[in-house]
Design a protein around this motif. Sequence first.
Motif, mmCIF file in Angstrom:
data_model
loop_
_atom_site.group_PDB
_atom_site.id
_atom_site.type_symbol
_atom_site.label_atom_id
_atom_site.label_comp_id
_atom_site.label_asym_id
_atom_site.label_seq_id
_atom_site.Cartn_x
_atom_site.Cartn_y
_atom_site.Cartn_z
ATOM 1 N N GLN A 37 53.484 52.073 105.676
ATOM 2 C CA GLN A 37 53.304 51.118 106.806
ATOM 3 C C GLN A 37 53.809 49.772 106.910
ATOM 4 O O GLN A 37 53.660 49.326 105.858
ATOM 5 C CB GLN A 37 51.668 51.109 107.452
ATOM 6 C CG GLN A 37 50.727 50.443 106.403
ATOM 7 C CD GLN A 37 49.425 50.129 106.795
ATOM 8 O OE1 GLN A 37 48.867 51.145 107.420
ATOM 9 N NE2 GLN A 37 48.810 49.047 106.748
ATOM 10 N N THR A 38 54.263 49.294 107.885
ATOM 11 C CA THR A 38 55.019 47.731 108.132
ATOM 12 C C THR A 38 53.802 46.876 108.166
ATOM 13 O O THR A 38 54.012 45.546 107.745
ATOM 14 C CB THR A 38 56.067 48.061 108.815
ATOM 15 O OG1 THR A 38 55.605 48.370 110.215
ATOM 16 C CG2 THR A 38 57.143 48.536 108.313
ATOM 17 N N LEU A 39 52.712 47.110 109.267
ATOM 18 C CA LEU A 39 51.910 45.870 109.414
ATOM 19 C C LEU A 39 51.220 45.526 108.433
ATOM 20 O O LEU A 39 50.450 46.442 107.876
ATOM 21 C CB LEU A 39 51.365 46.408 110.596
ATOM 22 C CG LEU A 39 52.077 45.990 112.216
ATOM 23 C CD1 LEU A 39 51.451 46.642 113.446
ATOM 24 C CD2 LEU A 39 52.353 44.543 112.275
ATOM 25 N N PRO A 40 50.983 44.201 108.242
ATOM 26 C CA PRO A 40 50.133 43.955 107.137
ATOM 27 C C PRO A 40 48.498 44.190 107.703
ATOM 28 O O PRO A 40 48.186 44.113 108.821
ATOM 29 C CB PRO A 40 50.321 42.441 106.970
ATOM 30 C CG PRO A 40 50.693 41.717 108.514
ATOM 31 C CD PRO A 40 51.586 43.189 109.054
ATOM 32 N N LEU A 41 47.877 44.358 106.504
ATOM 33 C CA LEU A 41 46.097 44.691 106.845
ATOM 34 C C LEU A 41 45.844 43.261 107.310
ATOM 35 O O LEU A 41 45.960 42.358 106.474
ATOM 36 C CB LEU A 41 45.525 45.248 105.699
ATOM 37 C CG LEU A 41 45.649 46.781 105.513
ATOM 38 C CD1 LEU A 41 44.954 47.055 104.167
ATOM 39 C CD2 LEU A 41 45.045 47.558 106.823
ATOM 40 N N ARG A 42 45.014 42.850 108.274
ATOM 41 C CA ARG A 42 44.215 41.795 108.528
ATOM 42 C C ARG A 42 43.209 41.564 107.346
ATOM 43 O O ARG A 42 42.642 42.584 106.961
ATOM 44 C CB ARG A 42 43.556 41.772 109.892
ATOM 45 C CG ARG A 42 44.709 41.970 111.041
ATOM 46 C CD ARG A 42 44.995 40.464 111.471
ATOM 47 N NE ARG A 42 46.009 40.440 112.022
ATOM 48 C CZ ARG A 42 46.892 39.072 112.589
ATOM 49 N NH1 ARG A 42 46.183 38.060 112.171
ATOM 50 N NH2 ARG A 42 47.984 39.218 112.947
#
Lengths: 243, 243
Positions: free
Chosen positions: B98-103
């Motif tokens: 996955q490309t989106l960072p974890l918040r």
Amino acid sequence: MSDPRITIIGERLKEISKIVAVSSGKGGVGKSLIASTLALTLARKGYKVGLFDLDFTSPSTHIILGVEGLQPKEEKGIIPPQVHDLKYMSIVYYSGEQTLPLRGADISNALIELFAITRWNRLDFLVIDMPPGISDATLDIIRLVKKINFLIVTTPSKLAFETVRKLARLLAELKIPIIGVVENMKIKDSPFIKQQVECNDLNFWGEIPFDNKLEESLGKVDRLLETVFARELKEIVSENLKL
Amino acid sequence: MSDPRITIIGERLKEISKIVAVSSGKGGVGKSLIASTLALTLARKGYKVGLFDLDFTSPSTHIILGVEGLQPKEEKGIIPPQVHDLKYMSIVYYSGEQTLPLRGADISNALIELFAITRWNRLDFLVIDMPPGISDATLDIIRLVKKINFLIVTTPSKLAFETVRKLARLLAELKIPIIGVVENMKIKDSPFIKQQVECNDLNFWGEIPFDNKLEESLGKVDRLLETVFARELKEIVSENLKL
């Protein structure tokens, strides 16, 4: 984001011709050295240049430029101090020596504040030293800076390039332009990174050899600009930015 | 933190004799290579060893160990797969490509979940590959793992050591033990890091020369353990852990 400061940010950045965010997939690839040297090189060529250190994880351009302890002037916002022909702004002016990390929401807020108060005025180039990799802060900066262009730094290592691949994929999804990829700290002749960059539809800017003289030039700008590292970067930049 | 999983975590870690968190002030200093090689070295000496990759910023031990695409078995929790004599757990099992960072809050939650579900059982050593620097995730891991010991990796560079200084100060404030500092990627003979480590009241474990054979050994564990890097690390570890 209905924060009224967002409108001010648009105003503040309006007079900047080109914004280059120097980024990397992971730390330790020479991102801050490339950001600093890129900014200095452009300034020496006569352009009006700003350097903005937003690497919350390990700000270091103040050490590279040899300007520890500097404080900016407040005047209807903040006027970035003039340092070695650069307008220079860094989060260390505010974070200083504190040990506790800023929490996510605080980083967002600090970023908005910094972009809203800083009076760059007219610039040919604003070079941003980004936090490494993909983080909330990366996404925040992308949201705040409409005209952003990414320059990505990698080393020859597979471990570094794997993280570049992820960053490039994220930027592509967000439709953010990547102007090029620089391969830093090259030791052996190997086409690996160039091939990988090109088959990921990215623009390979060039390679910079590993330079063990670099460490001694930290804090000494004239010496830094005489290193093999800086001379190679200058050529790569002149060629790719068509200066 | 009244999360009921916290109690489970205490139970899960109870049978582990020593927990070593391999950390660094910034990325790119060889932290993941040292964590992986430390774990492999201890396992080859006959100890029961676990390796836990919690570097959310750029997980890479799976590339170093050559075990991409691995999946753990679920059985009243998760049993870490046995890889090269190690029990091996990594966040990439779950984060994948996955490309989106974890918040921030998601990272906290993922950490609690991973520690709560992983059944290490009896171990002599659990080696954790930490996220670089000081982040929310670092603080979360410190809160979750009561018996944690830090081993800090740096390079000879002033830029790297500045960040080590900050990390060490934070750990001292939190009263977390630092068992030692390793100087990695040494090129020139210089006492700078050793002096700095010692005048910061830290334990200097030793230095490892820069090894340009390392890149070729990524994914090939037998070759990795034959490198100068691994042989030097083995000596440093044997001496300082008194094995």
